[in-house]
Design a protein around this motif. Structure first.
Motif, PDB file in Angstrom:
ATOM      1  N   GLY A  77       0.781  -1.229   0.000  1.00  0.00           N
ATOM      2  CA  GLY A  77       0.000   0.000   0.000  1.00  0.00           C
ATOM      3  C   GLY A  77       0.810   1.274   0.000  1.00  0.00           C
ATOM      4  N   ARG A  78       2.134   1.166  -0.036  1.00  0.00           N
ATOM      5  CA  ARG A  78       3.001   2.345  -0.049  1.00  0.00           C
ATOM      6  C   ARG A  78       3.627   2.519  -1.432  1.00  0.00           C
ATOM      7  N   TRP A  79       3.613   3.746  -1.915  1.00  0.00           N
ATOM      8  CA  TRP A  79       4.085   4.059  -3.265  1.00  0.00           C
ATOM      9  C   TRP A  79       5.380   4.841  -3.202  1.00  0.00           C
ATOM     10  N   ALA A  80       6.317   4.541  -4.115  1.00  0.00           N
ATOM     11  CA  ALA A  80       7.561   5.311  -4.218  1.00  0.00           C
ATOM     12  C   ALA A  80       7.918   5.442  -5.696  1.00  0.00           C
ATOM     13  N   TRP A  81       8.218   6.671  -6.109  1.00  0.00           N
ATOM     14  CA  TRP A  81       8.682   6.895  -7.474  1.00  0.00           C
ATOM     15  C   TRP A  81      10.142   6.490  -7.577  1.00  0.00           C
ATOM     16  N   LEU A  82      10.469   5.763  -8.648  1.00  0.00           N
ATOM     17  CA  LEU A  82      11.857   5.378  -8.891  1.00  0.00           C
ATOM     18  C   LEU A  82      12.572   6.419  -9.747  1.00  0.00           C
ATOM     19  N   GLN A  83      11.850   7.003 -10.663  1.00  0.00           N
ATOM     20  CA  GLN A  83      12.395   8.076 -11.504  1.00  0.00           C
ATOM     21  C   GLN A  83      11.246   8.785 -12.201  1.00  0.00           C
TER      22      GLN A  83
END
Length: 216
Positions: free
Chosen positions: A210-216
């Motif tokens: 449920g956690r989002w992180a942008w890689l680029q």
């Protein structure tokens, strides 16, 4: 699909047979036909994983000379018919998806035992299929376990999320995938995204628990 051993491979009789399929222009191939191919140069280890039975795996105790195979596929559309943005994306597909996979594996080593899923968000469905296939291959080459399973969202979720700006829509989708059980606690989803229809680069986002992180 055409396969042939590149010129820096060991000079063996078998290589000579493969060279009959060499897609380079010459006595057996017109230049126009060769220009209509999309080719990729693979080392023996990578090639044997992608094309088992067609490309021989490297010997456990080989010599000092590394062999390579060039894999070519004929374009479905002749040059000039495909959208320029799609052409640009596909021409850099391998390095872009490899970079996303390597970034995911190196930045989040704790997810090495997770099951990885891939979702692609680009306008052209045919391009999306190619991007998905390339990304999954890149993840597997990084030593990760990959599934073809696809997470789903309810109609109500889709109606809300599709009205959001991208920077809000993808994190919200991540929350809902996990909340509805579409993504489990041992899943990691790599989203490959075109944020603007004029862009010729792909962005990556990671959804875990449920956690989002942008890689680029």
């Amino acid at each position: 699909m055409s396969l042939f051993i590149d010129s820096d491979a060991p000079a063996q009789f078998e290589a000579a047979l493969f060279n009959l399929n060499d897609p380079a222009p010459g006595a057996l191939r017109r230049k126009g036909w060769s220009n209509n191919l999309e080719c990729e140069r693979l080392d023996a280890r990578t090639g044997s994983r992608r094309y088992p039975g067609e490309i021989r795996a490297p010997a456990s105790r080989g010599g000092d000379v590394e062999s390579y195979t060039v894999v070519c596929e004929e374009r479905l559309l002749r040059p000039g018919l495909r959208d320029p943005v799609d052409d640009a994306l596909l021409s850099e597909l391998e390095p872009m998806t490899t970079a996303l996979a390597e970034t995911s594996a190196s930045r989040y080593p704790e997810l090495g035992a997770s099951t990885w899923l891939v979702e692609v968000f680009v306008a052209n469905p045919q391009v999306a299929t190619k991007v998905s296939f390339a990304t999954k291959n890149a993840l597997m080459e990084s030593g990760l376990q990959v599934s073809d399973r696809t997470p789903t969202l309810g109609v109500g979720d889709l109606e809300v999320i599709t009205r959001m700006q991208p920077e809000d829509a993808y994190p919200t989708a991540c929350v809902r995938w996990f909340a509805t059980g579409s993504l489990g606690p041992n899943d990691a989803l790599l989203a490959v995204i075109s944020l603007d229809p004029r862009e010729t680069i792909l962005h990556g986002g990671l959804c875990v628990a449920g956690r989002w992180a942008w890689l680029q």
